[in-house]
Design a protein around this motif. Structure first.
Motif, mmCIF file in Angstrom:
data_model
loop_
_atom_site.group_PDB
_atom_site.id
_atom_site.type_symbol
_atom_site.label_atom_id
_atom_site.label_comp_id
_atom_site.label_asym_id
_atom_site.label_seq_id
_atom_site.Cartn_x
_atom_site.Cartn_y
_atom_site.Cartn_z
ATOM 1 N N ALA A 21 -12.244 -9.273 -3.847
ATOM 2 C CA ALA A 21 -12.444 -8.114 -4.720
ATOM 3 C C ALA A 21 -12.990 -6.915 -3.945
ATOM 4 C CB ALA A 21 -13.393 -8.485 -5.858
ATOM 5 N N ALA A 22 -13.591 -7.160 -2.780
ATOM 6 C CA ALA A 22 -14.170 -6.073 -1.989
ATOM 7 C C ALA A 22 -13.242 -5.578 -0.880
ATOM 8 C CB ALA A 22 -15.497 -6.533 -1.379
ATOM 9 N N LEU A 23 -12.033 -6.116 -0.774
ATOM 10 C CA LEU A 23 -11.109 -5.687 0.275
ATOM 11 C C LEU A 23 -10.654 -4.248 0.050
ATOM 12 C CD1 LEU A 23 -8.794 -8.841 0.566
ATOM 13 C CD2 LEU A 23 -10.670 -8.179 2.087
ATOM 14 N N ASN A 24 -10.251 -3.599 1.150
ATOM 15 C CA ASN A 24 -9.720 -2.245 1.002
ATOM 16 C C ASN A 24 -8.262 -2.305 0.540
ATOM 17 O OD1 ASN A 24 -7.978 -2.585 3.282
ATOM 18 N ND2 ASN A 24 -9.670 -2.055 4.665
ATOM 19 N N ASP A 25 -7.677 -1.132 0.304
ATOM 20 C CA ASP A 25 -6.333 -1.072 -0.281
ATOM 21 C C ASP A 25 -5.297 -1.774 0.592
ATOM 22 O OD1 ASP A 25 -7.564 0.359 -2.209
ATOM 23 O OD2 ASP A 25 -6.466 2.226 -1.918
ATOM 24 N N ASP A 26 -5.331 -1.513 1.894
ATOM 25 C CA ASP A 26 -4.330 -2.111 2.786
ATOM 26 C C ASP A 26 -4.459 -3.632 2.817
ATOM 27 O OD1 ASP A 26 -3.348 0.391 3.363
ATOM 28 O OD2 ASP A 26 -4.541 0.617 5.194
ATOM 29 N N GLU A 27 -5.696 -4.127 2.838
ATOM 30 C CA GLU A 27 -5.906 -5.574 2.887
ATOM 31 C C GLU A 27 -5.457 -6.243 1.589
ATOM 32 O OE1 GLU A 27 -9.805 -5.812 5.832
ATOM 33 O OE2 GLU A 27 -10.060 -5.275 3.721
ATOM 34 N N LEU A 28 -5.712 -5.567 0.465
ATOM 35 C CA LEU A 28 -5.269 -6.118 -0.825
ATOM 36 C C LEU A 28 -3.754 -6.159 -0.907
ATOM 37 C CD1 LEU A 28 -7.655 -4.628 -3.534
ATOM 38 C CD2 LEU A 28 -7.243 -7.029 -3.060
ATOM 39 N N ASP B 215 6.231 -2.117 -7.098
ATOM 40 C CA ASP B 215 5.228 -1.300 -6.438
ATOM 41 C C ASP B 215 3.935 -1.397 -7.241
ATOM 42 O OD1 ASP B 215 3.875 0.478 -4.889
ATOM 43 O OD2 ASP B 215 4.846 2.265 -5.705
ATOM 44 N N VAL B 216 3.028 -2.264 -6.807
ATOM 45 C CA VAL B 216 1.796 -2.506 -7.546
ATOM 46 C C VAL B 216 0.652 -1.776 -6.851
ATOM 47 C CG1 VAL B 216 0.242 -4.251 -8.453
ATOM 48 C CG2 VAL B 216 2.674 -4.761 -8.213
ATOM 49 N N PRO B 217 -0.007 -0.847 -7.530
ATOM 50 C CA PRO B 217 -1.115 -0.113 -6.896
ATOM 51 C C PRO B 217 -2.253 -1.049 -6.518
ATOM 52 C CG PRO B 217 -0.427 0.937 -8.956
ATOM 53 C CD PRO B 217 0.244 -0.388 -8.903
ATOM 54 N N ALA B 218 -2.919 -0.740 -5.447
ATOM 55 C CA ALA B 218 -4.038 -1.561 -4.996
ATOM 56 C C ALA B 218 -5.171 -1.571 -6.020
ATOM 57 C CB ALA B 218 -4.538 -1.050 -3.650
ATOM 58 N N THR B 219 -5.334 -0.451 -6.765
ATOM 59 C CA THR B 219 -6.397 -0.414 -7.776
ATOM 60 C C THR B 219 -6.167 -1.451 -8.859
ATOM 61 O OG1 THR B 219 -5.167 1.364 -8.878
ATOM 62 C CG2 THR B 219 -6.956 2.015 -7.397
ATOM 63 N N LEU B 220 -4.908 -1.687 -9.204
ATOM 64 C CA LEU B 220 -4.585 -2.696 -10.212
ATOM 65 C C LEU B 220 -4.909 -4.095 -9.687
ATOM 66 C CD1 LEU B 220 -3.398 -3.372 -12.965
ATOM 67 C CD2 LEU B 220 -1.120 -3.269 -11.958
ATOM 68 N N LEU B 221 -4.557 -4.347 -8.422
ATOM 69 C CA LEU B 221 -4.864 -5.641 -7.814
ATOM 70 C C LEU B 221 -6.371 -5.845 -7.710
ATOM 71 C CD1 LEU B 221 -2.249 -5.625 -4.909
ATOM 72 C CD2 LEU B 221 -2.058 -6.788 -7.114
ATOM 73 N N ARG B 222 -7.089 -4.788 -7.332
ATOM 74 C CA ARG B 222 -8.544 -4.918 -7.187
ATOM 75 C C ARG B 222 -9.196 -5.213 -8.537
ATOM 76 N NH1 ARG B 222 -9.240 -0.897 -4.584
ATOM 77 N NH2 ARG B 222 -9.585 -1.834 -2.538
ATOM 78 N N THR B 223 -8.722 -4.557 -9.599
ATOM 79 C CA THR B 223 -9.302 -4.815 -10.919
ATOM 80 C C THR B 223 -9.053 -6.250 -11.345
ATOM 81 O OG1 THR B 223 -8.834 -2.509 -11.492
ATOM 82 C CG2 THR B 223 -9.433 -3.971 -13.281
#
Length: 684
Positions: free
Chosen positions: A105-112, A132-140
């Motif tokens: 959950a703490a990874l940056n956008d590229d890592e996610l 095309d899934v935004p990193a913000t969606l994956l992080r949430t």
């Protein structure tokens, strides 16, 4: 105008504020300053999120925003492929420990994004990978998985996705049925090393079987909805981490993902009433070894699909509607199943265990036929429709099944179970309904009948007198022209403040041994809470994780929300010492700050339960969202006394109703059998 991602419907406002839809409608009518619609249609308006949150915050109705709320906001307006990609990503997180989930959950956008690509690659989801899934969606999604577990992500995804139009009769398997079917599938035959569920849904049934298997067992599943298939994969990773799991999306009848697979056990709760199951396309399918299923008999297509995947000596357990046992259109296939020795048992269940709740479903037990013994096998027919799900249903059925499959001769249970030769069932109807074959008139002596009826009538009179006493609640008084209002706090807030402790009974991911002083204690399960019975589970059955010992004054609430809400109980001294079972929340109030009966009465209120419920297919209670009025302990005690009287009224009414039913049934039976005579009447 606000963008689509900033819009809220009335349903989303109710979920955000923790109230019902009717409350939101009242706000719109009664408060002139309620924000005006900024989008949508006249019939279904939408509102600016920022304005709604400001309005709620000004009135103290805006709860703390959760990661689940953020995920809902990010998913709004997203394409189905993106939801499927999030589901695959979440399934990839399942089975990881809490530390790894927090790190993800703490990874940056590229890592996610790179982790997401790995998840899609490992799942073989090339098409979904192009989303095309935004990193913000994956992080949430990762934050929800970290805070509430991976399955909480799927509760949100269930709200966002819908089943394809035309697919009907698909419902999750309740835990009580999943455990029962798992018990039947894993006993009475050879050791199960591989299991398949060709319509696995969210994986509840498959997980129940997998949890009963030895480490290293192979678990296969197929589900036509991609998001739900990922949910099954996540559930299995949590419930059976030592198993080898392979869950694939697709329609099992039209596009079997495992055409050459043979396993020791097949379990299935197939969709019922689906006439578009592929009859025209599959007319010459090799699986129809017992006859081509008519269009109106999709259940018999699933029966033959299950048999086609069984290895020699393997068993299949299917949950089917009762009409499958008697419809004329399926007579020839039923007859062929009997002739070839493929049908091993039919068990009638009580109504209310699963959708559709108004009828009692059947369990069919099948086996791979033995070529050298056609038509000479016994079939177990069992009518458990009068049994109570909370009063030993599992033990009764599994025990009867084990006796039937044991080495000794099976002894008939009058009125309940018989071992019937297959040849005796091959009449003009081939009706396999258990009640048709096991129901016989009871042998009752007249004197014993009179004694039993007299005793029951006396007991009923005592219950009615007790019920009359229980109605003396009060005196109650009116609150005036308007209802009383109060400030409230969530269970999460009260727990943080030390006013109570919140626990949840969960199954362990592996059957780790319990401390020696807990091994012989009974386990209070959700079914015990619903049925109003004492703890009846055993510690070796659910494999409890972090076992909690119940104390007097604890408030217990079921996690699954049924048609009548949740079951709640304040535990007394007699209940103290048992262990908290799976699917049950425990609220342990500080008696100096919270009255337990006051707490139980308010947390079980319908409006409170409604605002704290998530999930559409199987509604689940989020106990931390329940709200409790902030009142002095003296006022709490007054409310608690009234709620305790209400609970006693419910209990005595239930006892009186049960006794009345039992008395009426016995009188009718003894009169119709000739054991008793009616009162003398004068001739007209």
């Amino acid at each position: 105008m606000a963008s689509q991602s900033e819009q809220l419907t009335a349903a989303e406002i109710s979920r955000l504020a923790g109230v019902t839809r009717a409350t939101v409608s009242n706000w719109r009518r009664r408060h002139p300053d309620f924000p005006q619609p900024s989008g949508g249609t006249e019939a279904s308006p939408s509102y600016d999120r920022r304005q709604i949150e400001e309005w709620l915050d000004a009135r103290g109705r805006l709860p703390a925003r959760s990661a689940g709320d953020d995920l809902r906001a990010h998913l709004r307006g997203r394409a189905p492929l993106e939801a499927e990609a999030v589901a695959l990503f979440t399934a990839h997180l399942a089975g990881l420990d809490a530390g790894k989930r927090a790190a993800i959950a703490a990874l940056n956008d590229d890592e996610l994004t790179a982790l997401h690509a790995d998840a899609l690659s490992s799942a073989g989801a090339a098409e979904t990978g192009r989303a095309d899934v935004p990193a913000t969606l994956l992080r949430t999604a990762a934050q929800v998985a970290d805070q509430q577990g991976p399955l909480a992500v799927f509760d949100v995804l269930d709200e966002h996705t819908e089943a394809p139009i035309g697919i009907r009769g698909t419902h999750p398997t309740p835990d009580v049925l999943a455990d029962l079917m798992a018990g039947l599938a894993t006993t009475g035959g050879p050791r199960v090393r591989g299991v398949l569920d060709p319509a696995c849904g969210g994986g509840r049934l498959l997980a129940a079987v997998a949890a009963a298997l030895e480490p290293g067992a192979s678990v296969y599943g197929q589900e036509y909805r991609p998001v739900t298939a990922s949910q099954a994969r996540a559930r299995l990773a949590e419930a059976a981490p030592a198993a080898s799991v392979d869950v694939r999306p697709g329609d099992s009848l039209r596009d079997d993902a495992f055409p050459d697979l043979h396993v020791d056990a097949v379990v299935c709760n197939p969709p019922y009433g689906d006439r578009e199951w592929g009859h025209d396309d599959l007319a010459f399918d090799a699986r129809w070894a017992y006859g081509v299923p008519p269009r109106s008999e999709p259940e018999l297509a699933w029966v033959q699909h299950a048999l086609a995947h069984l290895s020699e000596g393997g068993h299949a357990v299917l949950l089917l509607p009762p009409a499958t046992a008697s419809r004329p259109s399926g007579r020839r296939i039923r007859a062929e199943l009997l002739r070839q020795g493929a049908l091993y048992g039919v068990i009638a269940l009580p109504a209310g265990l699963a959708v559709p709740h108004h009828i009692g479903l059947h369990l069919w037990i099948l086996r791979a036929p033995e070529p050298d013994r056609p038509g000479r096998d016994l079939v177990l027919l069992m009518d458990a429709s009068d049994e109570s799900a909370s009063n030993g249903l599992h033990e009764t059925i599994v025990g009867t099944w084990q006796a039937f499959t044991g080495r000794g001769e099976f002894t008939e249970i009058p009125g309940t179970a018989r071992a019937v030769p297959a040849i005796d069932l091959l009449d003009d109807l081939v009706d396999l309904s258990p009640a048709r074959h096991v129901r016989t008139a009871p042998v009752i002596t007249p004197d014993a009948a009179l004694r039993d009826v007299t005793q029951l009538i006396e007991r009923l009179k005592a219950d009615i007198a007790e019920l009359t006493d229980a109605t003396e609640i009060g005196p109650l008084s009116s609150a005036g022209e308007t209802s009383r209002t109060w400030r409230t706090a969530t269970i999460a807030d009260l727990a943080r403040g030390g006013a109570l402790a919140l626990h949840k009974g969960t199954r362990a991911t592996s059957p780790a041994p319990l401390p020696a002083d807990l091994t012989d204690r009974p386990v209070l399960r959700a079914r015990d809470l619903i049925g109003g019975t004492r703890a009846s589970g055993e510690t070796r059955d659910p494999h409890l994780s972090d076992p909690v010992v119940i104390e007097a004054g604890d408030v217990l609430v079921t996690q699954v929300v049924g048609p009548q809400g949740v079951a709640t109980r304040v535990m007394g001294e007699d209940d103290a010492g048992c262990l908290l079972g799976n699917g049950v929340f425990l609220l342990r109030p500080d008696p100096a700050r919270l009255d337990p009966w006051f707490l139980a009465g308010f947390v079980s209120a319908p409006d409170n339960i409604s605002q704290a419920t998530t999930g559409s297919s199987t509604p689940q209670l989020v106990a931390s969202r329940l709200r409790v009025p902030l009142l002095p302990i003296g006022e709490q005690t007054a409310y608690g006394h009234a709620f305790r009287q209400v609970d006693e009224l419910r209990s005595t009414a239930r006892n009186a109703a049960n006794c009345a039913d039992e008395t009426a049934d016995l009188i009718a039976t003894t009169l119709s059998s000739g054991a008793l005579l009616p009162p003398a009447t004068e001739s007209p």
